[in-house]
Design a protein around this motif. Sequence first.
Motif, PDB file in Angstrom:
ATOM      1  N   VAL A  99       4.685 -41.483 -40.783  1.00  0.00           N
ATOM      2  CA  VAL A  99       5.001 -42.915 -40.864  1.00  0.00           C
ATOM      3  C   VAL A  99       4.675 -43.631 -39.559  1.00  0.00           C
ATOM      4  O   VAL A  99       5.195 -44.712 -39.292  1.00  0.00           O
ATOM      5  N   GLY A 100       3.810 -43.050 -38.736  1.00  0.00           N
ATOM      6  CA  GLY A 100       3.475 -43.653 -37.461  1.00  0.00           C
ATOM      7  C   GLY A 100       2.706 -44.952 -37.610  1.00  0.00           C
ATOM      8  O   GLY A 100       1.990 -45.156 -38.593  1.00  0.00           O
ATOM      9  N   VAL A 101       2.840 -45.816 -36.632  1.00  0.00           N
ATOM     10  CA  VAL A 101       2.134 -47.099 -36.605  1.00  0.00           C
ATOM     11  C   VAL A 101       1.573 -47.304 -35.201  1.00  0.00           C
ATOM     12  O   VAL A 101       1.844 -46.548 -34.283  1.00  0.00           O
ATOM     13  N   GLY A 102       0.799 -48.370 -35.052  1.00  0.00           N
ATOM     14  CA  GLY A 102       0.270 -48.700 -33.736  1.00  0.00           C
ATOM     15  C   GLY A 102      -1.077 -48.052 -33.478  1.00  0.00           C
ATOM     16  O   GLY A 102      -1.604 -47.285 -34.283  1.00  0.00           O
ATOM     17  N   ASP A 103      -1.644 -48.363 -32.319  1.00  0.00           N
ATOM     18  CA  ASP A 103      -2.934 -47.800 -31.935  1.00  0.00           C
ATOM     19  C   ASP A 103      -2.834 -46.283 -31.795  1.00  0.00           C
ATOM     20  O   ASP A 103      -1.776 -45.752 -31.425  1.00  0.00           O
ATOM     21  N   PRO A 104      -3.916 -45.568 -32.060  1.00  0.00           N
ATOM     22  CA  PRO A 104      -3.892 -44.111 -31.875  1.00  0.00           C
ATOM     23  C   PRO A 104      -3.688 -43.747 -30.410  1.00  0.00           C
ATOM     24  O   PRO A 104      -4.109 -44.486 -29.505  1.00  0.00           O
ATOM     25  N   ILE A 105      -3.060 -42.621 -30.183  1.00  0.00           N
ATOM     26  CA  ILE A 105      -2.911 -42.130 -28.818  1.00  0.00           C
ATOM     27  C   ILE A 105      -4.267 -41.643 -28.307  1.00  0.00           C
ATOM     28  O   ILE A 105      -5.200 -41.407 -29.078  1.00  0.00           O
ATOM     29  N   ASP A 106      -4.369 -41.493 -27.013  1.00  0.00           N
ATOM     30  CA  ASP A 106      -5.591 -41.009 -26.393  1.00  0.00           C
ATOM     31  C   ASP A 106      -5.993 -39.648 -26.975  1.00  0.00           C
ATOM     32  O   ASP A 106      -5.152 -38.792 -27.244  1.00  0.00           O
ATOM     33  N   HIS A 107      -7.290 -39.458 -27.156  1.00  0.00           N
ATOM     34  CA  HIS A 107      -7.834 -38.219 -27.719  1.00  0.00           C
ATOM     35  C   HIS A 107      -7.305 -36.991 -26.979  1.00  0.00           C
ATOM     36  O   HIS A 107      -6.911 -36.002 -27.597  1.00  0.00           O
ATOM     37  N   GLU A 108      -7.283 -37.056 -25.652  1.00  0.00           N
ATOM     38  CA  GLU A 108      -6.855 -35.889 -24.872  1.00  0.00           C
ATOM     39  C   GLU A 108      -5.365 -35.598 -25.063  1.00  0.00           C
ATOM     40  O   GLU A 108      -4.954 -34.432 -25.090  1.00  0.00           O
ATOM     41  N   ILE A 109      -4.556 -36.632 -25.216  1.00  0.00           N
ATOM     42  CA  ILE A 109      -3.132 -36.404 -25.435  1.00  0.00           C
ATOM     43  C   ILE A 109      -2.910 -35.743 -26.783  1.00  0.00           C
ATOM     44  O   ILE A 109      -2.076 -34.833 -26.923  1.00  0.00           O
ATOM     45  N   PRO A 146      -6.928 -34.417 -34.383  1.00  0.00           N
ATOM     46  CA  PRO A 146      -6.285 -35.380 -35.290  1.00  0.00           C
ATOM     47  C   PRO A 146      -6.008 -36.727 -34.632  1.00  0.00           C
ATOM     48  O   PRO A 146      -5.738 -36.802 -33.425  1.00  0.00           O
ATOM     49  N   ILE A 147      -6.093 -37.752 -35.438  1.00  0.00           N
ATOM     50  CA  ILE A 147      -5.775 -39.104 -34.975  1.00  0.00           C
ATOM     51  C   ILE A 147      -4.287 -39.347 -35.209  1.00  0.00           C
ATOM     52  O   ILE A 147      -3.800 -39.228 -36.335  1.00  0.00           O
ATOM     53  N   VAL A 148      -3.574 -39.689 -34.129  1.00  0.00           N
ATOM     54  CA  VAL A 148      -2.116 -39.797 -34.166  1.00  0.00           C
ATOM     55  C   VAL A 148      -1.692 -41.195 -33.726  1.00  0.00           C
ATOM     56  O   VAL A 148      -2.015 -41.610 -32.601  1.00  0.00           O
ATOM     57  N   PRO A 149      -0.988 -41.947 -34.566  1.00  0.00           N
ATOM     58  CA  PRO A 149      -0.473 -43.256 -34.146  1.00  0.00           C
ATOM     59  C   PRO A 149       0.503 -43.123 -32.982  1.00  0.00           C
ATOM     60  O   PRO A 149       1.204 -42.116 -32.847  1.00  0.00           O
ATOM     61  N   PRO A 162       4.708 -38.480 -35.096  1.00  0.00           N
ATOM     62  CA  PRO A 162       3.409 -38.116 -34.523  1.00  0.00           C
ATOM     63  C   PRO A 162       2.986 -36.685 -34.823  1.00  0.00           C
ATOM     64  O   PRO A 162       1.804 -36.428 -35.060  1.00  0.00           O
ATOM     65  N   LEU A 163       3.934 -35.759 -34.846  1.00  0.00           N
ATOM     66  CA  LEU A 163       3.582 -34.373 -35.163  1.00  0.00           C
ATOM     67  C   LEU A 163       3.170 -34.231 -36.624  1.00  0.00           C
ATOM     68  O   LEU A 163       2.301 -33.403 -36.961  1.00  0.00           O
ATOM     69  N   SER A 164       3.749 -35.017 -37.500  1.00  0.00           N
ATOM     70  CA  SER A 164       3.332 -34.988 -38.905  1.00  0.00           C
ATOM     71  C   SER A 164       1.881 -35.442 -39.039  1.00  0.00           C
ATOM     72  O   SER A 164       1.078 -34.816 -39.738  1.00  0.00           O
ATOM     73  N   HIS A 165       1.526 -36.531 -38.366  1.00  0.00           N
ATOM     74  CA  HIS A 165       0.140 -36.987 -38.380  1.00  0.00           C
ATOM     75  C   HIS A 165      -0.781 -35.939 -37.754  1.00  0.00           C
ATOM     76  O   HIS A 165      -1.908 -35.738 -38.232  1.00  0.00           O
ATOM     77  N   LEU A 166      -0.301 -35.284 -36.703  1.00  0.00           N
ATOM     78  CA  LEU A 166      -1.106 -34.277 -36.012  1.00  0.00           C
ATOM     79  C   LEU A 166      -1.509 -33.139 -36.939  1.00  0.00           C
ATOM     80  O   LEU A 166      -2.616 -32.599 -36.833  1.00  0.00           O
ATOM     81  N   PHE A 167      -0.616 -32.797 -37.875  1.00  0.00           N
ATOM     82  CA  PHE A 167      -0.871 -31.625 -38.714  1.00  0.00           C
ATOM     83  C   PHE A 167      -1.225 -31.957 -40.165  1.00  0.00           C
ATOM     84  O   PHE A 167      -1.386 -31.045 -40.975  1.00  0.00           O
ATOM     85  N   LEU A 168      -1.403 -33.231 -40.480  1.00  0.00           N
ATOM     86  CA  LEU A 168      -1.912 -33.582 -41.806  1.00  0.00           C
ATOM     87  C   LEU A 168      -3.251 -32.897 -42.113  1.00  0.00           C
ATOM     88  O   LEU A 168      -3.479 -32.457 -43.247  1.00  0.00           O
ATOM     89  N   PRO A 169      -4.158 -32.771 -41.127  1.00  0.00           N
ATOM     90  CA  PRO A 169      -5.433 -32.111 -41.436  1.00  0.00           C
ATOM     91  C   PRO A 169      -5.292 -30.667 -41.917  1.00  0.00           C
ATOM     92  O   PRO A 169      -6.193 -30.168 -42.613  1.00  0.00           O
TER      93      PRO A 169
END
Length: 535
Positions: A99-109, A146-149, A162-169
């Motif tokens: 349920v994350g929103v906002g700009d994606p975090i930096d690729h390296e993070i 992964p792209i994480v809000p 954010p961890l949910s978005h991280l592991f959706l792939p």
Amino acid sequence: MYTNKESYKMSKISSHFHFGEDYLTAGKAIKIARKELKGIISNDAREKIKSSRNIVENIVETGKPVYGINTGFGPLCTTMISKEETRVLQSNILQSHSVGVGDPIDHEISKLMLILKLQSLAKAYSGIAEKTLDRILWHIDNDAIPIVPSQGSVGASGDLAPLSHLFLPLIGLGKVTYKNKEITTSKLFDLTGLQAIELGPKEGLALINGTQFIAAHAVKVVEKLHSCLSQADIIGAMMIEGLQGSVKPFYNELHALRPFKGTIHVASRVKSLLKGSEIMEDHIDCDRVQDPYSLRCIPQVHGASRNAWLHLKELLEIELNSVTDNPIIINEELTISGGSFHGQPLAMAIDYACIAASEIGNISDRRIYLALEGNSPGVPKLLMEDTGINSGYMILQYTTAALASENKGLCFPSSADSIPTSLGQEDHVSMGSIGGRKAIRVIDNVEKILAIELLTAAQAFEYRKPMKSGPILDEIHKMVRTKVSFAEKDRVFSDDIEKGIDIIRNNSIIYLANEVTKKKNLSLETKFSSLFETY
């Protein structure tokens, strides 16, 4: 000479890091993210991972109620889940919590989050399956990130969104950055031949319970703040030269009487930078009794910020080598539902580091203002001879004042707030995720302030010519002049500032200082240890 990060990276020899077994630091995590260190899972670690997984499977078979394995989550912890539904539950939790929103975090993070999560899970207290860890490792090795809000975590019960978005792939959903393009996971599967993983009991919860969003931001705070601290010492020393400040406030005899680690470190470093300076010798018998605080108190102010950095670094290293999942699988007889996912231990330290970073920018702005006053013999007002028709460096300080003020507004501690979630089950949260994001914003602003001080100090430094400074500061001044010329009249200074920001963000003056130290065989006191060797 190593005047940029790329040339320094090429000089390093890669080795292996064993996830779940070796001691992870911020520097090692960054090295893995930048492909300077290869992360692997050893056979010994794999055996422990399989054993932990078997315990979870046995719990499901026996039907013994254990939170998160055969029960619902949060306020649904009393709802039993059948053996057949435990696998569906894992996929559902990743989807419902994304349920994350906002700009994606930096690729390296985002990549650091994968690395930190793999380190925690590979310790074999989470009941995760070996194939799931191998897939995470594949994403790291192949830069399918992964792209994480950026918004949606309250920093407790893990960084759930954010961890949910991280592991959706892992289950074929979400998006990734792959080969410099943003694509859907389904497209990634088409390109690579991968297929979605079917998560087993507890795996979904193990993936999203943890502090890796907070910790990944803290890794970047440790790296970026350390860089700012090191460069602030160098630039401050250059400003002392330009304004002909006194070296006495940096004597060890003074600081031995108030021996804070950071203070002693900074004083010794600045004193070493000023050693052998003709500029300092030129005014050794002048009648000025003492300097303003922004010069005289560099050891105390920079040192206090360095103490805060060290505190965050020490706590972060504990976190990077901890298990932050819930529940924890100790052995066949003992599983514990605790609170190791709570972000408070890092949240408070990040807020402390945020204030520490802001203060580096604050005192830097004061030194810039001091340089413009024209009270130092030989240095003209506004750092330019022909003012009136020219404004000189006056307006550059407006920018640093704006940035310093913005930082002060960002320094309210996120960890001081808490809003209950999960229908009251999670009635105290850390907000460390917000603190981490905010700290990086502050440090980004500090980098800009330091860039402007570097330009200002170099301009003041010019008026001391043909006298020479110490060998390190002289070489740094020469390097700055290859990027930004001496200003005799007004020009579009934003162009100069952008070049200065590049110098700061590339750590050019740190690499150059190290190389000069090595080449001239200077005292170890002057050594500006590399970012990666320091932490």
